[in-house]
Design a protein around this motif. Structure first.
Motif, PDB file in Angstrom:
ATOM      1  N   ILE A 145     -41.374  59.138  57.853  1.00 32.49           N
ATOM      2  CA  ILE A 145     -41.280  60.570  58.161  1.00 32.49           C
ATOM      3  C   ILE A 145     -40.120  60.502  59.005  1.00 32.49           C
ATOM      4  O   ILE A 145     -38.841  61.394  59.066  1.00 32.49           O
ATOM      5  CB  ILE A 145     -42.284  61.345  58.739  1.00 32.49           C
ATOM      6  N   ALA A 146     -40.686  60.179  60.760  1.00 31.48           N
ATOM      7  CA  ALA A 146     -39.052  60.048  61.409  1.00 31.48           C
ATOM      8  C   ALA A 146     -37.957  59.291  61.492  1.00 31.48           C
ATOM      9  O   ALA A 146     -36.408  59.821  61.634  1.00 31.48           O
ATOM     10  CB  ALA A 146     -39.390  59.163  62.583  1.00 31.48           C
ATOM     11  N   PHE A 147     -37.766  58.086  60.458  1.00 32.04           N
ATOM     12  CA  PHE A 147     -36.447  57.952  59.677  1.00 32.04           C
ATOM     13  C   PHE A 147     -36.177  59.028  58.619  1.00 32.04           C
ATOM     14  O   PHE A 147     -34.306  58.808  58.188  1.00 32.04           O
ATOM     15  CB  PHE A 147     -36.693  56.293  59.215  1.00 32.04           C
ATOM     16  N   MET A 148     -36.807  59.508  57.692  1.00 32.36           N
ATOM     17  CA  MET A 148     -35.962  60.303  57.068  1.00 32.36           C
ATOM     18  C   MET A 148     -35.287  61.446  57.621  1.00 32.36           C
ATOM     19  O   MET A 148     -34.419  61.752  56.923  1.00 32.36           O
ATOM     20  CB  MET A 148     -37.049  61.468  55.931  1.00 32.36           C
ATOM     21  N   GLY A 149     -35.875  61.734  59.117  1.00 32.74           N
ATOM     22  CA  GLY A 149     -34.979  62.268  59.749  1.00 32.74           C
ATOM     23  C   GLY A 149     -33.633  62.038  59.956  1.00 32.74           C
ATOM     24  O   GLY A 149     -32.417  63.165  59.966  1.00 32.74           O
ATOM     25  N   ILE A 150     -32.986  60.863  59.482  1.00 29.70           N
ATOM     26  CA  ILE A 150     -31.886  60.523  60.326  1.00 29.70           C
ATOM     27  C   ILE A 150     -30.679  61.474  59.364  1.00 29.70           C
ATOM     28  O   ILE A 150     -29.359  62.018  59.044  1.00 29.70           O
ATOM     29  CB  ILE A 150     -31.548  59.060  59.187  1.00 29.70           C
ATOM     30  N   GLY A 151     -31.178  61.135  57.785  1.00 29.21           N
ATOM     31  CA  GLY A 151     -30.361  62.304  56.586  1.00 29.21           C
ATOM     32  C   GLY A 151     -31.118  62.461  55.727  1.00 29.21           C
ATOM     33  O   GLY A 151     -30.282  63.542  54.917  1.00 29.21           O
ATOM     34  N   GLU A 180     -39.533  47.105  59.220  1.00 22.62           N
ATOM     35  CA  GLU A 180     -38.614  47.275  58.086  1.00 22.62           C
ATOM     36  C   GLU A 180     -38.331  47.919  56.757  1.00 22.62           C
ATOM     37  O   GLU A 180     -38.234  48.435  56.394  1.00 22.62           O
ATOM     38  CB  GLU A 180     -37.793  45.488  57.722  1.00 22.62           C
ATOM     39  N   ALA A 181     -39.624  47.530  55.748  1.00 22.93           N
ATOM     40  CA  ALA A 181     -40.506  48.449  54.653  1.00 22.93           C
ATOM     41  C   ALA A 181     -39.932  49.758  54.791  1.00 22.93           C
ATOM     42  O   ALA A 181     -39.334  50.969  54.341  1.00 22.93           O
ATOM     43  CB  ALA A 181     -41.168  48.142  54.340  1.00 22.93           C
ATOM     44  N   ALA A 182     -40.532  50.502  56.608  1.00 22.21           N
ATOM     45  CA  ALA A 182     -41.034  51.964  56.568  1.00 22.21           C
ATOM     46  C   ALA A 182     -39.247  52.056  56.989  1.00 22.21           C
ATOM     47  O   ALA A 182     -39.728  53.322  56.875  1.00 22.21           O
ATOM     48  CB  ALA A 182     -41.639  51.769  57.565  1.00 22.21           C
ATOM     49  N   LEU A 183     -38.688  51.208  58.006  1.00 22.19           N
ATOM     50  CA  LEU A 183     -37.541  51.340  58.017  1.00 22.19           C
ATOM     51  C   LEU A 183     -36.265  52.680  56.411  1.00 22.19           C
ATOM     52  O   LEU A 183     -36.314  53.178  56.256  1.00 22.19           O
ATOM     53  CB  LEU A 183     -36.722  50.586  59.065  1.00 22.19           C
ATOM     54  N   GLY A 184     -36.858  51.153  56.446  1.00 23.86           N
ATOM     55  CA  GLY A 184     -35.903  51.481  54.536  1.00 23.86           C
ATOM     56  C   GLY A 184     -36.404  52.395  53.763  1.00 23.86           C
ATOM     57  O   GLY A 184     -35.608  52.988  53.226  1.00 23.86           O
ATOM     58  N   LEU A 185     -37.334  52.459  54.020  1.00 26.48           N
ATOM     59  CA  LEU A 185     -38.425  53.733  52.676  1.00 26.48           C
ATOM     60  C   LEU A 185     -37.584  55.388  53.432  1.00 26.48           C
ATOM     61  O   LEU A 185     -36.993  55.719  52.484  1.00 26.48           O
ATOM     62  CB  LEU A 185     -39.433  53.390  52.752  1.00 26.48           C
ATOM     63  N   GLY A 186     -37.672  55.630  54.888  1.00 26.45           N
ATOM     64  CA  GLY A 186     -37.083  56.442  55.511  1.00 26.45           C
ATOM     65  C   GLY A 186     -36.151  57.001  55.345  1.00 26.45           C
ATOM     66  O   GLY A 186     -35.632  58.081  54.717  1.00 26.45           O
ATOM     67  N   ILE A 187     -35.680  55.752  54.820  1.00 23.49           N
ATOM     68  CA  ILE A 187     -33.634  56.084  55.133  1.00 23.49           C
ATOM     69  C   ILE A 187     -33.194  56.471  53.860  1.00 23.49           C
ATOM     70  O   ILE A 187     -32.656  57.201  53.367  1.00 23.49           O
ATOM     71  CB  ILE A 187     -32.823  54.575  55.874  1.00 23.49           C
ATOM     72  N   ALA A 188     -33.935  55.842  52.839  1.00 23.00           N
ATOM     73  CA  ALA A 188     -33.487  56.299  51.424  1.00 23.00           C
ATOM     74  C   ALA A 188     -34.177  57.324  50.850  1.00 23.00           C
ATOM     75  O   ALA A 188     -33.186  58.094  50.078  1.00 23.00           O
ATOM     76  CB  ALA A 188     -33.877  54.442  50.927  1.00 23.00           C
ATOM     77  N   VAL A 189     -35.437  57.834  51.447  1.00 25.99           N
ATOM     78  CA  VAL A 189     -36.282  58.746  51.036  1.00 25.99           C
ATOM     79  C   VAL A 189     -35.814  60.254  51.305  1.00 25.99           C
ATOM     80  O   VAL A 189     -35.610  61.111  51.123  1.00 25.99           O
ATOM     81  CB  VAL A 189     -37.312  58.429  50.995  1.00 25.99           C
ATOM     82  N   GLY A 190     -35.601  60.441  52.886  1.00 27.37           N
ATOM     83  CA  GLY A 190     -34.871  61.296  53.692  1.00 27.37           C
ATOM     84  C   GLY A 190     -33.642  62.135  52.839  1.00 27.37           C
ATOM     85  O   GLY A 190     -34.653  63.946  52.693  1.00 27.37           O
ATOM     86  N   GLY A 245     -28.609  56.586  47.348  1.00 27.34           N
ATOM     87  CA  GLY A 245     -28.472  55.319  46.961  1.00 27.34           C
ATOM     88  C   GLY A 245     -28.310  54.883  47.800  1.00 27.34           C
ATOM     89  O   GLY A 245     -27.562  53.199  48.204  1.00 27.34           O
ATOM     90  N   TRP A 246     -26.811  55.555  48.899  1.00 27.64           N
ATOM     91  CA  TRP A 246     -26.693  55.339  50.202  1.00 27.64           C
ATOM     92  C   TRP A 246     -27.524  54.281  51.255  1.00 27.64           C
ATOM     93  O   TRP A 246     -27.716  53.528  51.199  1.00 27.64           O
ATOM     94  CB  TRP A 246     -25.686  56.446  50.866  1.00 27.64           C
ATOM     95  N   GLY A 247     -29.245  54.621  51.227  1.00 26.99           N
ATOM     96  CA  GLY A 247     -29.594  54.501  52.042  1.00 26.99           C
ATOM     97  C   GLY A 247     -30.366  53.404  51.267  1.00 26.99           C
ATOM     98  O   GLY A 247     -31.170  52.411  52.313  1.00 26.99           O
ATOM     99  N   VAL A 248     -30.699  52.736  49.690  1.00 31.86           N
ATOM    100  CA  VAL A 248     -31.229  51.971  48.947  1.00 31.86           C
ATOM    101  C   VAL A 248     -30.670  50.822  49.622  1.00 31.86           C
ATOM    102  O   VAL A 248     -30.584  49.793  50.019  1.00 31.86           O
ATOM    103  CB  VAL A 248     -31.038  52.307  47.595  1.00 31.86           C
ATOM    104  N   ALA A 249     -28.860  51.230  49.476  1.00 30.57           N
ATOM    105  CA  ALA A 249     -28.133  50.001  49.563  1.00 30.57           C
ATOM    106  C   ALA A 249     -28.449  49.375  51.007  1.00 30.57           C
ATOM    107  O   ALA A 249     -27.867  48.013  51.581  1.00 30.57           O
ATOM    108  CB  ALA A 249     -27.032  50.268  49.482  1.00 30.57           C
ATOM    109  N   LEU A 250     -27.938  50.371  51.912  1.00 31.49           N
ATOM    110  CA  LEU A 250     -27.818  49.245  53.980  1.00 31.49           C
ATOM    111  C   LEU A 250     -29.187  49.376  53.404  1.00 31.49           C
ATOM    112  O   LEU A 250     -29.850  48.017  54.353  1.00 31.49           O
ATOM    113  CB  LEU A 250     -28.003  50.999  54.575  1.00 31.49           C
TER     114      LEU A 250
END
Length: 408
Positions: A25-31, A143-153, A249-254
């Motif tokens: 949830i915290a990393f979702m806040g990025i995007g 890292e899985a949590a980070l990637g999921l948050g960045i992509a799902v946000g 898509g950007w978040g998944v790629a990252l």
């Protein structure tokens, strides 16, 4: 990360899952606010420059707070630091949702940034300390949590943003409130005795030549990062859902390149060489975005390619910070992150102002030039960076690098 081979990382104590969920949830806040920037501008009668300050206030406070989080958590303990951070995010996300002016949202996003800095500065240490299967398993989970948050946000922001620009903020309130309760109830044994960290430690760290070179390079690199993230929604001219899908898509790629591709690259190239390879490619991608800015489909392609390159750079840069000095890694990361976030804070409003004055393509040119300055900084300062090419970071160190470097 291969050290986790044969370990079932999914069999973890409940307290690990509580913190991992909060990390997502915290990393979702990025995007999260990305898809609703145009809607906020329209609904609150704000200019693009004013709207971009939503990123600036958040990143300035996050960066400055990073200079003090190690001092705070070393005194009040990890659980208290996590709960204070989560509580601040809940309060300020709710205030954002209830705001009636863009100035109010900008101010409350600053409070959100403070909460996020406190939370992310201690989340990984908590997961590593509580996870079964050793540090490698904990790192994979993080890292899985980070990637999921960045992509799902961005995706969640797009879905809720179709209802109202306030929707994503209310969504964060609900999810973070659940995370707060979960951490309160499930997290035990996290407050081991700590050695107090001096308040001046991160400031002294920036006197180290290697860390100073990497921090300056990261500042200019982050300008490119946040022009792509925060400015691109305006020339795309999509609705909230279209922007959300683009940055999903950007978040998944990252996430893919950060977690899987960067380690492979670094087994073949020294870190400084890898940076001088990836940074010019990122600059070329940004220049390409400037050329095709009038074509939404081509701009989307540039955004996705940018995500791939940004994922590589995040991991390479932050691993380099871990190996650059003999300082405690939390101190080095805090100092580096504070400088890096200043670039991210400045980029969105500058990009919007350049677009208003000179046209939609100019912000991408500005971003590309900034990334080239980052590459030049690495080239000129390579003599001070010899150490980063002669050390192999172990799995735990790599995870701390990802924690501090990708938090913004």
């Amino acid at each position: 990360m291969s050290g986790a081979a044969g370990v079932n990382i999914w069999r973890q104590p409940a307290q690990v899952w509580a913190v991992a969920f909060a990390c997502v949830i915290a990393f979702m806040g990025i995007g999260l606010v990305d898809p609703i920037l145009p809607a906020i501008a329209e609904s609150l009668q704000a200019s693009p420059v004013e709207t971009e300050l939503l990123f600036t206030s958040y990143l300035v406070v996050t960066g400055l707070a990073m200079l003090f989080t190690s001092w705070i958590s070393s005194r009040i303990g990890t659980k208290a630091t996590l709960l204070v951070g989560l509580g601040l995010i809940v309060v300020f996300a709710l205030l954002c949702a209830l705001s009636g002016s863009v100035d109010a949202v900008i101010g409350f996003r600053a409070g959100w940034g403070l909460g996020n800095a406190l939370f992310i500065s201690t989340a990984l240490a908590t997961i590593v300390g509580a996870a079964s299967g050793g540090s490698a398993a904990a790192i994979i989970l993080y890292e899985a949590a980070l990637g999921l948050g960045i992509a799902v946000g961005p995706l969640l922001g797009g879905i809720l943003g179709e209802i109202s620009w306030r929707g994503p903020f209310f969504g964060v309130v609900g999810l973070m409130a659940i995370a707060f309760i979960a951490v309160t109830v499930l997290l035990r044994g996290a407050d081991e005795k700590r050695v107090p960290v001096p308040l001046s430690a991160p400031f002294r760290a920036l006197r180290q030549p290697a860390l100073a070179v990497l921090a300056v390079a990261a500042l200019f690199y982050n300008i490119g990062f946040f022009v792509l993230l925060a400015y691109s929604p305006f020339p795309l001219k999509f609705g909230a859902m279209g922007i959300g899908l683009t940055f999903f898509g950007w978040g998944v790629a990252l996430a893919v390149t950060s977690v899987w591709v960067a380690p492979v690259l670094l087994r073949r190239l020294p870190r400084s060489t890898a940076m001088m390879l990836v940074l010019p490619l990122l600059a070329l991608d940004l220049f390409a975005a400037a050329i095709v800015v009038g074509s939404p489909a081509a701009l989307v392609a540039c955004i996705i390619v940018g995500g791939l390159l940004l994922g590589l750079m995040n991991t390479i840069l932050t691993e380099s910070v871990m190996e650059a000095t003999d300082l405690p890694r939390s101190v080095a990361s805090s100092a580096y992150s504070a400088v890096r976030f200043l670039g991210g804070a400045a980029a969105p409003p500058i990009a919007a102002a350049l677009a208003a004055a000179f046209g939609a393509s100019v912000p991408f040119v500005f971003a590309g030039i900034s990334v080239l300055i980052s590459a030049l900084t690495i080239l000129i300062g390579r003599g001070a960076l010899a150490r980063i090419d002669g050390h192999e970071a172990d799995a735990a160190e790599e995870a701390v690098a990802v924690l501090m470097g990708d938090a913004g």
